[in-house]
Design a protein around this motif. Structure first.
Motif, PDB file in Angstrom:
ATOM      1  N   VAL A  47      -5.766  -2.469  -0.539  1.00  0.00           N
ATOM      2  CA  VAL A  47      -5.009  -1.285   0.094  1.00  0.00           C
ATOM      3  C   VAL A  47      -5.599   0.128  -0.333  1.00  0.00           C
ATOM      4  N   VAL A  48      -6.106   0.839   0.726  1.00  0.00           N
ATOM      5  CA  VAL A  48      -6.777   2.109   0.455  1.00  0.00           C
ATOM      6  C   VAL A  48      -6.013   3.348   0.753  1.00  0.00           C
ATOM      7  N   PHE A  49      -4.767   3.051   1.383  1.00  0.00           N
ATOM      8  CA  PHE A  49      -3.871   4.094   1.655  1.00  0.00           C
ATOM      9  C   PHE A  49      -2.322   3.432   1.598  1.00  0.00           C
ATOM     10  N   ALA A  50      -1.223   4.223   0.990  1.00  0.00           N
ATOM     11  CA  ALA A  50      -0.166   3.874   1.136  1.00  0.00           C
ATOM     12  C   ALA A  50       0.918   4.924   0.988  1.00  0.00           C
ATOM     13  N   ASN A  51       2.051   5.132   1.742  1.00  0.00           N
ATOM     14  CA  ASN A  51       2.878   6.183   1.476  1.00  0.00           C
ATOM     15  C   ASN A  51       4.004   5.798   0.406  1.00  0.00           C
ATOM     16  N   PRO A  52       4.715   6.804   0.054  1.00  0.00           N
ATOM     17  CA  PRO A  52       5.791   6.432  -1.073  1.00  0.00           C
ATOM     18  C   PRO A  52       6.818   5.450  -0.394  1.00  0.00           C
ATOM     19  N   ALA A  53       7.128   5.219   0.985  1.00  0.00           N
ATOM     20  CA  ALA A  53       8.010   4.335   1.459  1.00  0.00           C
ATOM     21  C   ALA A  53       7.650   2.840   1.319  1.00  0.00           C
ATOM     22  N   ALA A  54       6.181   2.679   1.172  1.00  0.00           N
ATOM     23  CA  ALA A  54       5.646   1.332   0.820  1.00  0.00           C
ATOM     24  C   ALA A  54       5.702   0.824  -0.469  1.00  0.00           C
ATOM     25  N   ALA A  55       5.718   1.973  -1.444  1.00  0.00           N
ATOM     26  CA  ALA A  55       5.984   1.693  -2.801  1.00  0.00           C
ATOM     27  C   ALA A  55       7.218   1.180  -3.021  1.00  0.00           C
ATOM     28  N   GLU A  56       8.253   1.888  -2.463  1.00  0.00           N
ATOM     29  CA  GLU A  56       9.426   1.642  -2.404  1.00  0.00           C
ATOM     30  C   GLU A  56       9.851   0.196  -1.982  1.00  0.00           C
ATOM     31  N   LEU A  57       9.390  -0.108  -0.794  1.00  0.00           N
ATOM     32  CA  LEU A  57       9.798  -1.277  -0.087  1.00  0.00           C
ATOM     33  C   LEU A  57       8.859  -2.466  -0.977  1.00  0.00           C
ATOM     34  N   LEU A  58       7.735  -2.431  -1.399  1.00  0.00           N
ATOM     35  CA  LEU A  58       7.260  -3.399  -2.446  1.00  0.00           C
ATOM     36  C   LEU A  58       7.520  -3.639  -3.888  1.00  0.00           C
ATOM     37  N   GLY A  59       8.689  -2.822  -4.149  1.00  0.00           N
ATOM     38  CA  GLY A  59       9.341  -2.620  -5.511  1.00  0.00           C
ATOM     39  C   GLY A  59       8.751  -2.084  -6.566  1.00  0.00           C
ATOM     40  N   LEU A  60       7.583  -1.393  -6.355  1.00  0.00           N
ATOM     41  CA  LEU A  60       6.748  -0.677  -7.238  1.00  0.00           C
ATOM     42  C   LEU A  60       6.807   0.642  -7.429  1.00  0.00           C
TER      43      LEU A  60
END
Length: 502
Positions: A208-221
């Motif tokens: 993964v070279v880019f992620a937004n905050p919503a992605a981190a929340e969805l992944l539980g990180l």
């Protein structure tokens, strides 16, 4: 005019004019092609643009000078219409118009000497104009005419044309709705893909070279850095993923992996279980390809959390199933000398209630069997199905002749404020035969040992379509021990196969 079987086929074709059409004008041209010459010597169609301007989009004529006459019909659409022309009156809210082109009406409709000459050369003598209405909205108008073929239009043809125009208008309205919904969905996807929804970008290795905050929340990180620091494959190991059927989804099947391989995958819905907690989430993943500055392919993933919606797409399905079950008999009766079996399978998954129905119940002199198909789906179809079944049951108690039952249902449907066509097959099961009557429904098939399978019974007029359908016929079909009598709806014959329909 067309035979009844041709009318049913024409109604079905009119309902499908948007299938495969590139745009609305193409669908209307297809409608004109359906009408000429089977129902009309000439047909022309006008639509109302958003600004209220009337525009002619299609014309067709069966004539030795067809090309020239079509050009003339199209040119007439660009000229202001006469005050008392059938099309003007239909669009003004005066309803369907049936008119004879007598000298007075011709004079009122003629624009100039050339136009008058073309009207005469067209040979048209009898015309109809029908508004293409959906509810309170008028989409345009359909015009048809006959003359050179020797045909004339009357009240029966007007009633059928009104039904035909209604089917076509419904198809057009549905296509417009789909187009609007599609455009809205595209705009929504663009907004969610850049702002609200989880977005990740990974390379060919899965890093993964880019992620937004919503992605981190969805992944539980805890944060975006945790997502970016993860090794390839580590994030996927957080979940156990299965598709809607329960089959395991492997990493190489995900949309992101597929776009890296140069494919253009459809969105993928997965049931994802977070291994650490056992929490179940439904994710819809879409992926598109992106080239970086070196030319390497990256996968842009937009992930929507549809858990709440899925719990709701399932609750509604249960309600629909319950409603559908209430419209069918709980069990088939035991009838001496007969063995009964029924199979009902929805044509598509979802929350929609279908329009097919069947019933078997005792009456004087035997048992009555009903099989039919109402117009539409959903709650409206369910209400219509209930009306037809209960009307048929009540009618059979007073007069168990199949033709009489169909007649009573037909009259009940004709009393409704809007057209509600229904196909229906009615049979009286007796000791050694079946007394059959059909109302626009496919005829049963009889299979007998040592003999070819054949249709039995006789065709009848669609219910709820014509004000004077004429006398309905009954046919006594002999049955022997070992015979099989198959009753079915058009959902069977319209089922797609490998290379053709069922």
């Amino acid at each position: 005019m067309p035979h009844e079987s041709d009318k049913v086929a024409l109604l079905a074709a009119a309902a499908g004019i948007t299938d495969g059409a590139a745009d609305m004008d193409g669908a209307l041209r297809r409608l004109a092609e359906l009408l000429v010459p089977g129902f009309a010597d000439a047909a022309w169609i006008d639509v109302l643009d958003p600004g209220g301007r009337l525009r002619r989009v299609a014309a067709r004529i069966d004539h030795p000078e067809a090309e020239k006459m079509v050009a003339w019909l199209m040119e007439r659409g660009a000229v202001e219409r006469a005050e008392h022309s059938p099309t003007t009156r239909a669009l003004r809210g005066e309803g369907p118009q049936l008119a004879e082109l007598d000298p007075e009406l011709r004079a009122a409709m003629t624009h100039d000497a050339v136009d008058g000459e073309m009207i005469e050369r067209s040979g048209l003598r009898s015309t109809m104009a029908l508004p293409l209405d959906i509810g309170q909205e008028t989409l345009g108008a359909l015009g048809v005419g006959v003359g050179r073929s020797g045909r004339r239009y009357g009240p029966e043809e007007l009633a059928f044309a009104e039904l035909l125009a209604g089917r076509a208008a419904l198809a057009l309205a549905n296509a417009q709705l789909v187009a609007r919904l599609t455009a809205t969905q595209r705009r929504l996807d663009g907004i969610l893909g850049t702002l609200a929804e989880a977005v990740t970008v990974h390379d060919a290795r899965g890093k993964v070279v880019f992620a937004n905050p919503a992605a981190a929340e969805l992944l539980g990180l805890p944060d975006v850095r945790s997502v970016l620091d993860a090794e390839p494959g580590e994030l996927l190991d957080l979940f156990e993923m299965r598709d809607q059927t329960g089959r395991t989804v492997y990493p190489e099947e995900l949309p992101g992996a597929r776009v890296i391989r140069g494919e253009r995958p459809e969105p993928l819905l997965t049931r994802s279980v977070l291994r650490a907690t056992g929490e179940v989430r439904w994710f819809l993943t879409k992926a598109t390809a992106l080239r970086d500055e070196t030319g390497a392919t990256l996968a842009v993933n937009v992930i929507e959390d549809l858990t709440e919606e899925r719990a709701a797409y399932e609750s509604l399905a249960e309600v629909a199933h319950t409603l559908q079950s209430s419209l069918l008999p709980d069990a088939l009766p035991d009838i001496p000398g007969w063995e009964l079996a029924a199979h009902y399978r929805p044509g598509q998954s979802g929350t929609q209630v279908g329009g097919d129905f069947y019933d078997v119940f005792p009456v004087e002199g035997g048992h009555m069997v009903l099989l039919g198909d109402v117009t539409g789906k959903g709650v409206a179809a369910a209400a219509l199905t209930a009306l037809v079944r209960h009307t048929a049951r009540t009618a059979a108690r007073f007069d168990p002749r199949p033709a009489a039952v169909l007649g009573m249902v037909d009259r009940a449907l004709m009393e409704r404020p809007r057209p509600a066509p229904v196909t229906m097959l009615c049979g009286l099961l007796r000791d050694h035969d079946v007394l059959l009557a059909a109302g626009g429904h496919p005829l049963p098939l009889r299979a007998r040992a040592g003999a070819p399978t054949q249709e039995v019974g006789c065709c009848g007029v669609l219910l709820g379509a014509l004000r004077d359908p004429g006398e309905r016929r009954e046919v006594a079909v002999a049955v022997e021990r070992g015979d099989t009598l198959l009753l079915y709806t058009d959902g069977v014959t319209e089922t797609p196969g490998d290379g053709e329909r069922f």
